[in-house]
Scaffold this active site. Structure first.
Site, short mmCIF file in Angstrom:
data_model
loop_
_atom_site.label_atom_id
_atom_site.label_comp_id
_atom_site.label_asym_id
_atom_site.label_seq_id
_atom_site.Cartn_x
_atom_site.Cartn_y
_atom_site.Cartn_z
N SER A 154 -10.03 -0.05 6.89
CA SER A 154 -9.40 -0.34 6.02
C SER A 154 -8.81 -1.37 5.23
CB SER A 154 -8.11 0.77 5.71
OG SER A 154 -8.79 2.25 5.93
N SER B 6 -9.51 2.19 2.83
CA SER B 6 -8.62 2.78 2.22
C SER B 6 -7.37 2.10 1.21
CB SER B 6 -7.66 3.98 3.04
OG SER B 6 -7.05 3.39 3.87
N LYS C 124 0.96 -1.21 -0.03
CA LYS C 124 -0.06 -0.01 0.07
C LYS C 124 0.82 1.47 0.20
CE LYS C 124 -3.79 2.24 2.67
NZ LYS C 124 -4.65 1.76 3.91
#
Length: 402
Positions: free
Chosen positions: A174, A150, A80
């Site tokens: 997330s 996210s 990420k």
């Protein structure tokens, strides 16, 4: 070589094929890059990907003698884009960090590299992993829908077989939400705060690293590498027919949709069909405000987490992040401390309740992935479990890992 296209392999399968000499890391990498090349125009899950660097890493891994190879030798992992990688930019989906190269690995990435992992690239995220406004990433199973956030890109690349493993993060939902929306396994261990070279990007209490895979075996592989150990060894003679499970719909249940309601009912039916005892449980009244305590901490911690960016480049920040700094919710210091105290009170009570069961089934999302990518969906069902983790803060390493 295996008859299965290499990109379709789970991490454990790929590791086996590479260790057996049936597949080189370079062949594996090229298969993944071909898959990415064909699918990325639709899914749009990569914030940064350098195919030449991927192939170079793969060739270097192939040169390592078998006796010197690590437990993740050649296994491809996506990261990420809020987690530092020394050879790739970390941009947080923010113009403030456009093209930023920290030149250092986060601890999690350093551990993976040392274990022999092939770091593929950086996956998309919402701004600073903290807003509901989605990136351009689409759900790989239906491009008209969100992949969640996210950790949008991390969930999508694993769900689309562009990577067998990806790292995400969670402050609200997330990791859990993209896991559900993309139909993959998502694990949010109860680790302490994430270090990004001496910084805590968001909540000092709520931030945790997350892991996505397509098999339970792969979760175990990563758990071993990260030394995630329980106090007791798992029961190797576990039998569903002799076990007790619980269903906890949570205090958020009025927000549930037909998809989640149906899935929960089906799960209960399957367990009972296999002889399990399934009970529905409730938390006591003094724990009904757990979601609010989570939100209180998240809102209050956001004031200091985003203050530097507010001072540097307020004009480039999402309005939600500005709201945190300007404290539009008027969260008092007393309310912040009270939330900490209440969560500390709640933890042993929750542990005692859940400890009576082999597993507890809870909703992960209100319903199936919403149509549209403007929003990443609701994390309403996730906050309870994000906040039910240790509150201790561990010292940050004083020495850089190069």
């Amino acid at each position: 070589m295996t008859q299965i296209k290499p990109y379709r392999l789970t991490a454990s399968q790929a590791r086996h094929e590479i260790c057996s000499g049936n597949l080189t890391v370079e062949q594996y990498a090229l298969s993944l890059l071909s898959r990415i090349n064909g699918r990325d125009p639709t899914v749009k899950a990569w914030a940064h990907l350098n195919p030449d660097l991927v192939v170079e890493q793969a060739r270097n891994l192939d040169r390592i003698a078998p006796e010197d190879r690590g437990p993740l030798h050649g296994v491809a992992i996506a990261v990420k884009d809020v987690i530092y990688t020394k050879d790739m930019p970390t941009q947080h989906n923010s113009p403030i960090y456009d093209g930023s190269h920290p030149r250092v690995d986060a601890a999690s990435v350093a551990i993976l590299r040392q274990a022999g992992a092939l770091i593929l690239g950086k996956t998309t995220t919402t701004e600073f992993a903290a807003t509901l406004k989605g990136p351009a990433t689409c759900n790989p199973h239906d491009p008209t829908r969100t992949p969640g956030g996210s950790s949008s890109g991390s969930g999508a690349v694993v769900g689309d077989m562009q990577a067998p493993i990806a790292l995400g993060t969670q402050t609200g939902g997330s990791t859990i939400r993209p896991g559900s929306y993309n139909g993959i396994y998502a694990m949010k261990p109860t680790w302490s705060s994430i270090s990004r070279e001496g910084q805590k990007l968001y909540s000092l209490i709520l931030d945790t690293l997350g892991i996505y895979t397509r098999s339970v075996e792969d979760l175990q592989l990563l758990a071993d590498v990260f030394h995630l150990e329980d106090d007791e060894m798992p029961d190797t003679n576990f039998d569903v027919a002799k076990s007790k499970f619980a269903v906890y719909k949570t205090m958020i249940w009025p927000s549930v949709g037909p998809g989640t309601e149906s899935a929960m009912e089906k799960a209960v039916q399957l367990l009972r069909k296999h002889g399990a005892l399934v009970e529905e449980i409730e938390f006591p009244m003094e724990l009904q405000d757990l979601p609010e305590w989570h939100l209180t901490i998240m809102k209050a911690d956001g004031r200091t987490a985003f203050l530097p960016y507010y001072r540097m480049a307020k004009q480039d920040m999402d309005p939600l992040l500005i709201d945190h700094v300007e404290d539009v919710w008027k969260v008092s210091h007393a309310a912040h401390l009270t939330a900490f105290d209440n969560i500390s009170m709640a933890r042993p009570k929750v542990d005692k309740i859940l400890g009576n069961y082999a597993a507890v089934l809870v909703p992960s999302v209100p319903d199936e992935a919403p149509v549209g990518i403007a929003s990443t969906g609701s994390a309403a069902f996730n906050g309870i479990w994000t906040v039910m983790r240790p509150l201790e803060r561990v010292p940050l390493p004083s020495k850089k890992i190069n």
